[in-house]
Design an enzyme around this catalytic site. Structure first.
Site, PDB file in Angstrom:
ATOM      1  N   VAL A   7      26.664-125.518 138.798  1.00  0.00           N
ATOM      2  CA  VAL A   7      26.011-126.829 138.826  1.00  0.00           C
ATOM      3  C   VAL A   7      26.262-127.583 137.528  1.00  0.00           C
ATOM      4  CG1 VAL A   7      23.750-127.973 138.788  1.00  0.00           C
ATOM      5  CG2 VAL A   7      24.229-126.220 140.500  1.00  0.00           C
ATOM      6  N   GLU A   8      26.175-126.901 136.403  1.00  0.00           N
ATOM      7  CA  GLU A   8      26.307-127.564 135.108  1.00  0.00           C
ATOM      8  C   GLU A   8      27.706-128.133 134.867  1.00  0.00           C
ATOM      9  OE1 GLU A   8      24.375-128.506 132.719  1.00  0.00           O
ATOM     10  OE2 GLU A   8      22.487-127.606 133.367  1.00  0.00           O
TER      11      GLU A   8
END
Length: 379
Positions: A163-164
């Site tokens: 996600v990051e």
């Protein structure tokens, strides 16, 4: 990773070991952070950056070392940390004003209602899933070691890094000193301006200390528009407190060492309340009307699990037989625009993820992406 919001509704320790090597070559924003904090890097933002009168006024004032606020900060750093005034003035003389970062910190305009399904679709998608499988396969030993040492399972670490930064593909191309200096001394005019400026001044202090401890020029560090660095998008303060040398090479390197990133994410979550072998969340069905005061009270408890399962039965229930009765839960709402809101019973481990980024949407996307990748690896 940056926690800049108030307690979520819907919406990084140990000391340094050796020299950092955190030079980032990717000139992209952090996908997870940019969306989770509600800021979109658009042509409109770029236009604002080019035309904003505040930016012109600040640029016309000259270098940061001439600003009164920066002079006060320099004096504090001299007193607290033994710098000389000359060396800090020389550093701030090199710092550039980044209007783009300032514009991206403005609150998102009111408009469309929050939509969990749309948010999820940005992160739980084929490219990230395939990249996640490859990442997990390549670093399976490090992920297993992290679970053994910190109790954080591979799917959560994989989901969070996916996600990051899409597994290191989008780590940011801003000079961290530039954006931190800009935001520390000229954060946009918002209701939380003073609090945010204080936050960024603290990160600027950590940035300077981190570069001195590593004997590196502070301007070699690159990251997101908010100053987050490397695969896991740690802010400088979190690097100094929670990053670990997980590959054992004598240095911490969150930019070029995915293994260090794996260990650092696991360490961060463990320090922030992650419990070994505790489940994360279970889908729930409301018992009460959505406008009931009791429901609003349960939803207003913030980032904590404070109810026993028995206590929640009058508000919401779960059909899952795997939900333990001897642990605590919090009620989480995931709004879906004009469609029905999703409700979940979340444990302390879910809320540990929200301390990485204070957003229910963020925590659930980490959870979902990780378990989808885990399932895909078994096929």
């Amino acid at each position: 990773m940056i926690s800049l919001t108030t307690p979520a509704s819907n919406q990084p320790g140990i000391l340094l070991n050796g020299v950092y090597s955190l030079i980032i070559a990717v000139a992209l924003l952090t996908a997870g952070e940019a969306y989770a904090t509600g800021k979109k890097h658009t042509k409109k933002a770029a236009a604002n950056a080019a035309s904003a009168p505040a930016a012109k006024a600040k640029k016309d004032e000259g270098h940061f070392e001439q600003w009164k606020e920066v002079s006060s900060f320099i004096s504090e750093m001299v007193s607290k940390h033994g710098y000389t005034e000359a060396e800090l003035k020389a550093i701030f003389k090199q710092a550039k004003y980044i209007e783009t970062a300032r514009q991206l910190m403005r609150p998102a305009p009111a408009g469309k209602p929050k939509n969990w399904k749309a948010y999820r679709a940005r992160f739980v998608e084929p490219y990230r899933i395939e990249a996640g499988i490859a990442f997990w396969d390549k670093y399976a030993d490090a992920l297993a070691k992290a679970e053994q040492e910190y109790g954080v399972p591979p799917e959560i670490i994989v989901g969070l890094i996916g996600v990051e930064t899409i597994f290191g593909k989008q780590t940011g191309g801003f000079r961290v000193m530039d954006v931190l200096t800009t935001l520390a001394f000229d954060y946009p005019d918002t209701p939380t301006r003073d609090m945010r400026m204080q936050f960024f001044r603290g990160e600027l202090e950590n940035m300077l200390l981190m570069s001195r401890e590593a004997s590196l020029d502070p301007f070699v560090f690159k990251g997101s528009y908010a100053g987050a660095i490397g695969w896991p998008q740690f802010m400088p303060g979190s690097i100094r407190k929670y990053a670990v040398d997980f590959d054992g090479d004598g240095r911490i390197n969150l930019t070029d060492s995915p293994v260090d990133a794996i260990g650092s994410v696991a360490h961060y979550l463990a320090v922030h309340g992650w419990k070994r072998n505790l489940p994360i969340a279970f889908p729930a069905t409301l018992v009460l009307n959505e406008k009931s005061e009791q429901l609003n009270t349960a939803l207003g408890k913030g980032l904590q699990a404070s109810y026993q399962l028995q206590d929640l039965k009058a508000i919401a229930t779960t059909a899952s037989s795997e939900a333990p009765t001897n642990i605590q839960y919090g009620l989480v709402d995931l709004q879906n625009g004009n469609d029905a809101t999703e409700y979940w019973l979340a444990t302390e481990n879910f809320f540990a993820i929200t301390l990485y980024n204070r957003s229910y949407f963020y925590a659930m996307s980490v959870f979902d992406l990780g378990r989808v990748i885990a399932a895909a690896r078994q096929k």
